[in-house]
Motif scaffolding. Structure first.
Motif, mmCIF file in Angstrom:
data_model
loop_
_atom_site.group_PDB
_atom_site.id
_atom_site.type_symbol
_atom_site.label_atom_id
_atom_site.label_comp_id
_atom_site.label_asym_id
_atom_site.label_seq_id
_atom_site.Cartn_x
_atom_site.Cartn_y
_atom_site.Cartn_z
ATOM 1 N N GLY A 193 -1.237 5.625 -4.964
ATOM 2 C CA GLY A 193 -0.557 5.844 -6.232
ATOM 3 C C GLY A 193 0.808 5.196 -6.315
ATOM 4 N N LEU A 194 1.155 4.382 -5.322
ATOM 5 C CA LEU A 194 2.437 3.693 -5.336
ATOM 6 C C LEU A 194 2.470 2.635 -6.434
ATOM 7 C CD1 LEU A 194 2.765 3.343 -1.490
ATOM 8 C CD2 LEU A 194 4.333 4.630 -2.949
ATOM 9 N N LYS A 195 3.662 2.321 -6.914
ATOM 10 C CA LYS A 195 3.829 1.327 -7.958
ATOM 11 C C LYS A 195 4.028 -0.051 -7.326
ATOM 12 C CE LYS A 195 3.504 4.510 -10.982
ATOM 13 N NZ LYS A 195 2.287 4.615 -11.818
ATOM 14 N N THR A 196 3.207 -0.987 -7.720
ATOM 15 C CA THR A 196 3.224 -2.318 -7.114
ATOM 16 C C THR A 196 3.322 -3.385 -8.195
ATOM 17 O OG1 THR A 196 0.792 -2.388 -7.105
ATOM 18 C CG2 THR A 196 1.890 -1.581 -5.099
ATOM 19 N N GLN A 197 3.810 -4.538 -7.799
ATOM 20 C CA GLN A 197 3.906 -5.686 -8.691
ATOM 21 C C GLN A 197 3.825 -6.938 -7.838
ATOM 22 O OE1 GLN A 197 3.740 -6.179 -11.990
ATOM 23 N NE2 GLN A 197 5.801 -6.405 -12.845
ATOM 24 N N MET A 198 3.000 -7.905 -8.263
ATOM 25 C CA MET A 198 2.962 -9.197 -7.585
ATOM 26 C C MET A 198 3.823 -10.180 -8.376
ATOM 27 S SD MET A 198 -0.273 -11.335 -6.046
ATOM 28 C CE MET A 198 -0.898 -12.068 -7.545
ATOM 29 N N GLY A 199 4.450 -11.111 -7.665
ATOM 30 C CA GLY A 199 5.428 -11.990 -8.272
ATOM 31 C C GLY A 199 4.862 -13.125 -9.089
ATOM 32 N N ILE A 200 4.087 -12.799 -10.119
ATOM 33 C CA ILE A 200 3.652 -13.806 -11.101
ATOM 34 C C ILE A 200 4.565 -13.628 -12.307
ATOM 35 C CG2 ILE A 200 1.646 -14.911 -12.142
ATOM 36 C CD1 ILE A 200 -0.149 -12.920 -10.793
ATOM 37 N N GLN A 201 5.786 -14.119 -12.203
ATOM 38 C CA GLN A 201 6.780 -13.853 -13.230
ATOM 39 C C GLN A 201 6.332 -14.310 -14.617
ATOM 40 O OE1 GLN A 201 7.481 -15.470 -10.292
ATOM 41 N NE2 GLN A 201 8.408 -13.731 -9.247
ATOM 42 N N LEU A 202 5.607 -15.427 -14.673
ATOM 43 C CA LEU A 202 5.183 -15.954 -15.972
ATOM 44 C C LEU A 202 4.154 -15.068 -16.651
ATOM 45 C CD1 LEU A 202 5.053 -19.798 -15.337
ATOM 46 C CD2 LEU A 202 6.637 -18.557 -16.807
ATOM 47 N N ALA A 203 3.543 -14.160 -15.907
ATOM 48 C CA ALA A 203 2.602 -13.227 -16.530
ATOM 49 C C ALA A 203 3.299 -12.356 -17.566
ATOM 50 C CB ALA A 203 1.947 -12.352 -15.469
ATOM 51 N N CYS A 208 8.506 2.450 -11.154
ATOM 52 C CA CYS A 208 8.829 3.270 -9.977
ATOM 53 C C CYS A 208 9.605 4.520 -10.357
ATOM 54 C CB CYS A 208 9.643 2.455 -8.974
ATOM 55 S SG CYS A 208 8.786 1.046 -8.253
ATOM 56 N N LEU A 209 10.539 4.372 -11.280
ATOM 57 C CA LEU A 209 11.398 5.490 -11.663
ATOM 58 C C LEU A 209 10.737 6.444 -12.649
ATOM 59 C CD1 LEU A 209 14.782 3.573 -12.062
ATOM 60 C CD2 LEU A 209 14.241 5.255 -10.293
ATOM 61 N N ASN A 210 9.877 5.898 -13.506
ATOM 62 C CA ASN A 210 9.368 6.694 -14.623
ATOM 63 C C ASN A 210 7.851 6.854 -14.629
ATOM 64 O OD1 ASN A 210 12.043 6.844 -15.786
ATOM 65 N ND2 ASN A 210 11.775 4.710 -16.361
ATOM 66 N N ASP A 211 7.200 6.483 -13.527
ATOM 67 C CA ASP A 211 5.750 6.632 -13.410
ATOM 68 C C ASP A 211 5.010 5.799 -14.451
ATOM 69 O OD1 ASP A 211 3.558 7.605 -12.021
ATOM 70 O OD2 ASP A 211 3.292 9.309 -13.362
ATOM 71 N N GLY A 212 5.537 4.614 -14.747
ATOM 72 C CA GLY A 212 4.883 3.726 -15.703
ATOM 73 C C GLY A 212 3.891 2.790 -15.023
ATOM 74 N N GLU A 213 3.474 1.765 -15.759
ATOM 75 C CA GLU A 213 2.509 0.807 -15.237
ATOM 76 C C GLU A 213 3.153 -0.575 -15.138
ATOM 77 O OE1 GLU A 213 -0.354 1.772 -14.037
ATOM 78 O OE2 GLU A 213 0.127 3.825 -14.657
ATOM 79 N N THR A 214 2.558 -1.431 -14.316
ATOM 80 C CA THR A 214 3.036 -2.799 -14.176
ATOM 81 C C THR A 214 1.937 -3.775 -14.559
ATOM 82 O OG1 THR A 214 2.379 -2.818 -11.852
ATOM 83 C CG2 THR A 214 4.666 -2.234 -12.346
ATOM 84 N N ARG A 215 2.367 -4.951 -14.940
ATOM 85 C CA ARG A 215 1.424 -5.947 -15.456
ATOM 86 C C ARG A 215 0.607 -6.610 -14.349
ATOM 87 N NH1 ARG A 215 0.531 -7.977 -20.164
ATOM 88 N NH2 ARG A 215 -0.241 -10.098 -20.419
ATOM 89 N N THR A 216 1.220 -6.823 -13.207
ATOM 90 C CA THR A 216 0.505 -7.502 -12.116
ATOM 91 C C THR A 216 0.510 -6.633 -10.865
ATOM 92 O OG1 THR A 216 2.474 -8.764 -11.459
ATOM 93 C CG2 THR A 216 0.994 -9.804 -13.010
ATOM 94 N N SER A 217 0.031 -5.408 -11.039
ATOM 95 C CA SER A 217 -0.112 -4.514 -9.893
ATOM 96 C C SER A 217 -1.063 -5.123 -8.881
ATOM 97 C CB SER A 217 -0.648 -3.155 -10.345
ATOM 98 O OG SER A 217 -2.010 -3.273 -10.730
ATOM 99 N N PHE A 218 -1.102 -4.556 -7.690
ATOM 100 C CA PHE A 218 -2.022 -5.058 -6.671
ATOM 101 C C PHE A 218 -3.483 -4.898 -7.110
ATOM 102 C CE2 PHE A 218 1.075 -4.356 -2.843
ATOM 103 C CZ PHE A 218 1.977 -5.211 -3.437
#
Length: 441
Positions: free
Chosen positions: A155-165, A381-391
């Motif tokens: 349940g950890l918050k992750t993001q991969m470095g595809i900045q242009l995404a 991470c702070l607010n339990d939201g979602e990321t665009r390029t999670s693992f």
């Protein structure tokens, strides 16, 4: 499982069944972080040279993030960044950093050479830390799958470095495609003119003096021991080398596959076939053409032809039968999609164009708000939201790319892929390249 020895790919199923990784998590209900009494996410960054400098600058712009530690195996690179973060503690060994700052850390940003992404990201997640990892997610197919599945279990918050995404141009293209601007897609062509490989038959065997600033043993990390050879590894040439980088396809392909892969909602490849020079045993090839087949989706025709090109193989406008406007050039990196109603061309980092031209006006232009790629991760991470390029997204994307790189070791051979079993079903030799052995250091 120790911080310096990742789980064996051979025991993947047993590893994922284990609940031991839940021990020591510092995540509290509703996204509250135990280590952030100030309300700022407490972040350490591992790897500060090259792309690491850009990542650090992005973090330092965020009002809700605080960088408390920096780590790099090259003390000159590390020293060059300490003025930007004078209160951050500095380390050469990521294991020492994670151990000493454990109770202060909420999240870890990983920006090392590719071969160390997996052990560092996994060590951080084992300690209950959110992770941002530069692309590609990991070096091998199995490692990508492990990071994806571990992150989902934790349940950890992750993001991969595809900045242009997170860019408006890329997101706009996805909106257009999913709205059916060119109809269902039947062909995808993706390319980069970069030549991140080496085509000579042999490399030097005589060791070079190790730079005084570099801890070579720490730089190698879990990679097998070998002599330092100037111009082949640190600081910039490792992308070309087997066991350290993933070549043009595995690296730039992450950016350029991202839009069509996401827009068409593709999953695992069914097969892959790579055309390139014969293997030389130490470096990736430069000029590759890679064909993929994917399971059709609601955005594709019943069959989808997907082709990657790099180096000298990149296509020209006439290859697609399109006419560029006066002053336009075919992008050196980009994506071309052919659909039932027309074609769409998206230069890398640019806005989409349609053929015929008037097709772009057949659908209202999407209204999109800016997204800060690093800020989105910190907010999640702070607010339990979602990321665009999670693992969960970055893992399968990197896995598909690296199957193409496995194919480069067997030029011209179609490799049939069983994603569930994680096996090439028609050529067993390829399965040995889905994972790697780790050195203790």
């Amino acid at each position: 499982m120790s911080a310096n020895k990742p789980p064996s790919p051979l025991s993947r199923r047993e590893f994922l069944k284990s609940s031991a990784f839940l021990a020591g998590f510092s995540i509290l209900p509703s996204g509250i972080l135990a280590n952030s009494p100030s309300g700022k996410l407490q972040i350490v960054q591992i790897g500060v040279g090259g792309r690491g400098g850009g990542n650090l600058s992005s973090l330092l712009k965020l009002a809700n993030a605080q960088v408390i530690g920096l780590c790099d195996v090259d003390k000159e690179r590390l020293a060059a960044k300490t003025d930007q973060v004078p209160n951050a503690k500095t380390f050469r060994d990521y294991r020492e950093m994670l151990e000493k700052l454990d109770k202060q850390i909420d999240a870890v940003l990983v920006c090392t050479p590719d071969h160390m992404h997996f052990p560092i990201a996994m060590a951080a997640m084992e300690r209950g830390k959110h992770v941002y990892c530069e692309k590609p997610l990991a070096l091998t197919v199995v490692e990508n799958r492990q990071l994806k599945e571990f992150s989902e279990k934790s349940g950890l918050k992750t993001q991969m470095g595809i900045q242009l995404a997170s860019s408006i141009g890329q997101r706009m293209t996805i909106e257009y495609l999913q709205a059916g601007i060119i109809g269902k897609v039947r062909e995808v062509h993706v390319w980069s003119n970069k030549k991140w490989g080496r085509d000579e038959n042999e490399m030097p065997t005589t060791a070079s003096p190790i730079p005084e600033s570099l801890d070579w043993d720490l730089w190698l990390g879990i990679a097998q021991e070998r002599p330092y050879i100037d111009g082949y590894y640190h600081p910039n040439e490792w992308r070309r080398m087997i066991g350290f980088g993933t070549g043009t396809l595995g690296d730039m392909g992450v950016h350029i596959f991202d839009t069509p892969f996401r827009a068409l909602e593709l999953t695992d490849p069914l097969w892959v076939k790579t055309s390139c020079r014969q293997p030389n045993g130490f470096a990736h090839p430069t000029n590759m053409q890679v064909e993929y087949a994917f399971t059709p989706t609601k955005y594709t025709t019943k069959s989808l032809n997907w082709t990657w090109y790099d180096g000298a193989k990149i296509p020209k406008a006439e290859d697609f039968g399109i006419t560029l406007a006066e002053g336009e050039e075919m992008p050196r990196q980009g994506c071309f999609m052919r659909g039932e109603k027309g074609d769409l061309l998206m230069p890398h980092g640019g806005a989409p164009r349609t053929y015929p031209r008037e097709l772009i006006r057949s659908i209202p232009k999407p209204v999109l708000k800016p997204i800060d790629h690093h800020g989105e991760w910190v907010d999640a991470c702070l607010n339990d939201g979602e990321t665009r390029t999670s693992f969960s997204f970055g893992g399968p994307l990197s896995e598909a790319l690296q199957l193409g790189m496995v194919g480069s070791r067997f030029p011209g051979k179609k490799l049939k892929w069983d994603a569930k079993a994680m096996r090439v079903t028609n050529f067993n030799k390829a399965n040995a390249l889905l994972s790697r052995d780790y050195r203790s250091f």
